[in-house]
Enzyme design. Structure first.
Site, PDB file in Angstrom:
ATOM      1  CG  HIS A 135      -1.689  -1.239   1.452  1.00  0.00           C
ATOM      2  ND1 HIS A 135      -2.929  -1.495   0.939  1.00  0.00           N
ATOM      3  CD2 HIS A 135      -1.327  -2.365   2.141  1.00  0.00           C
ATOM      4  CE1 HIS A 135      -3.328  -2.708   1.314  1.00  0.00           C
ATOM      5  NE2 HIS A 135      -2.362  -3.259   2.027  1.00  0.00           N
ATOM      6  CB  SER A 138      13.084  22.562 -15.181  1.00  0.00           C
ATOM      7  OG  SER A 138      12.322  23.762 -15.265  1.00  0.00           O
ATOM      8  CE  LYS A 140      11.511  19.472 -10.786  1.00  0.00           C
ATOM      9  NZ  LYS A 140      10.295  19.940 -11.436  1.00  0.00           N
ATOM     10  CD  GLU A 164       8.506  12.359 -15.377  1.00  0.00           C
ATOM     11  OE1 GLU A 164       7.508  13.065 -15.438  1.00  0.00           O
ATOM     12  OE2 GLU A 164       9.657  12.814 -15.227  1.00  0.00           O
TER      13      GLU A 164
END
Ligand code: ARG
Length: 460
Positions: A155, A276, A282, A289
């Site tokens: 979980h 970024s 970043k 992704e």
């Protein structure tokens, strides 16, 4: 005029031509198409269906076309619709009438079924090779982190202590199944449709066993209608690739979490991360992704082809020309993702101290505490309840179980002794999980050996 223009008195409408032509994408099958035609021509010559001289001329011509295509000297044309008619037209231009005899006892329907099977068979080899490379990376990284304690989750809540090796090897198990799924698909597809003709076989004395053997198949497909209309192998491939991508997407998701400041279990190598345009600090896990995102695309390929095939009457229907793009797209996607993903995992910096720190909070040794009492004679359910009370008390006071004094521990059971502190050490909790398949070092070593043997068995 079209190759099939005999019974037509008008030119095809230009837009129909565009709709109908598949050469834009099926030119990828040129090698398989030529290979299949060479074996077909040999058989026609051997069986006296065409003369040996014609067969020889056809084979020489086809070899020349193959060499020219590979050298980039051939322009395919939509006027010839698809790869099959393009090759046949090129052949006839080169060797004349002999070329016009090649299509004896054959149809584009069994030809495309053959080419596509050969293509899928070959590409399965490519994907399997890449999966085995990924497995090698996982084995190497797992070896490095057999003693690195990290929290295992259920979980997404910290659950029980495992090693980072154990976590990586779970993916090792998944990718092994992916390999065997692809191998199963390859086994089942290995029947040759050539000689099914348009749908009903042929009156010529062909030898389907010869062509099947010549192309490395186990034998010919046993039913000519099924031979030309079966695309199960493409669907099985897409199914196997979808499951593979599902595995990659789960792994990708974890890498994304691990890279976050909330976890910081790993840091990606600069070559496998992106920045970024506005936020100077970043470092983004775009590779992971994209792999996660491209999974949807491969599922779409599977759903697309399943839908094309749904409800098609026997035998061949032109709908089936729509079988190729999803398969090409899925293969392109998977073969692009796998090596990049393997390198990303191979080069990332693992931060075992952070994993250990995360493991220290969240009471992941609570099961071990209950097991301690159980081993001292308390029924497990009672030990579970007693430990639950300790956890609630610790949570309220911001403590861990091992920070409790013996007195405090004994408030729930006098079975607690000094040895409980050893039993609660996370390193021990992990190392003592020696049950088959568990995270103990002997077991992660066994898993690594199994994967290595699996790779070895496929590299002979
Ligand atoms: N280009 C076609 C395909 O990809 C080849 C078979 C065409 N057969 C036919 N009868 N039109 O499916």
């Amino acid at each position: 005029m079209k190759l099939w223009g005999g019974r037509f008195s008008k030119e095809t409408d230009a837009l129909v031509n565009e709709l109908n032509a598949s050469i834009g994408f099926d030119q990828r099958l040129y090698r398989e198409d030529i290979e299949g035609s060479i074996v077909h021509a040999e058989m026609l010559g051997d069986r006296g269906i065409i003369s040996r001289a014609d067969a020889g001329a056809v084979i020489e011509g086809l070899k020349g076309i193959l060499a020219d295509v590979e050298a980039g000297k051939v322009e395919f044309t939509p006027d010839n619709e698809d790869i099959h008619m393009n090759v046949e037209a090129l052949l006839t231009a080169r060797v004349g009438d002999a070329g016009k005899r090649l299509h004896t006892a054959r149809s584009r329907n069994d030809q495309v079924a053959l080419d596509f099977r050969l293509y899928v068979r070959r590409e399965i080899g490519t994907v399997v090779g890449q999966l085995l490379d990924l497995e090698k990376v996982l084995c190497r990284r797992a070896r490095e982190y057999q003693t690195a304690v990290m929290p295992g989750y259920t979980h997404l809540q910290r659950a029980q202590p495992i090693s980072f090796a154990q976590h990586l090897l779970a993916y090792g198990a998944m990718f092994r199944r992916d390999v065997t799924r692809l191998e199963d698909c390859r086994k089942r597809l290995n029947e040759c449709p050539l000689g099914s003709g348009a749908l009903a076989g042929t009156t010529y004395p062909i030898d389907r066993f010869q062509t099947a053997a010549g192309l490395g198949f186990d034998g010919p497909c046993g039913n000519s209608l099924d031979g030309v209309s079966d695309r199960d192998y493409a669907l099985e491939l897409l199914g196997a690739l979808s499951i593979l991508m599902m595995h990659l997407s789960r792994f990708a998701e974890e890498v994304i979490l691990w890279c976050s400041w909330e976890f910081k279990f790993v840091e990606l190598d600069d070559a496998y991360a992106t920045g970024s345009s506005i936020m100077p600090q970043k470092k983004n896990p775009d590779v992971a992704e994209l792999v996660r995102g491209k999974t949807g695309r491969v599922y779409g390929d599977l759903m697309g082809l399943l839908t094309v095939m749904k409800g098609l009457p026997l035998a061949y229907n032109k709908d089936m020309q729509e079988d190729k793009e999803p398969v090409f797209d899925a293969l392109d996607t998977v073969t692009m993702c796998l090596p990049v993903f393997a390198d990303m995992i191979g080069t990332m910096t693992v931060l075992p101290e952070n994993m250990r720190k995360a493991a220290g909070r969240g009471f992941i040794n609570a099961t071990d505490c209950a097991d301690y009492l159980t081993k001292k004679g308390m029924p497990f359910r009672d030990a579970y309840t007693a430990t639950g009370r300790l956890v609630a008390d610790c949570a309220a006071r911001g403590k861990t179980l091992e920070e409790l004094s013996l007195e405090e521990l004994r408030s729930v059971s006098d079975l607690f002794g000094e040895d409980v502190y050893e039993a609660l050490k996370l390193e021990n909790c992990m190392a003592l999980r020696k049950s088959f398949g568990g995270p103990a070092i002997a077991e992660t070593t066994r898993q690594i050996h199994e994967i290595e043997a699996f790779i070895q068995a496929r590299s002979e």
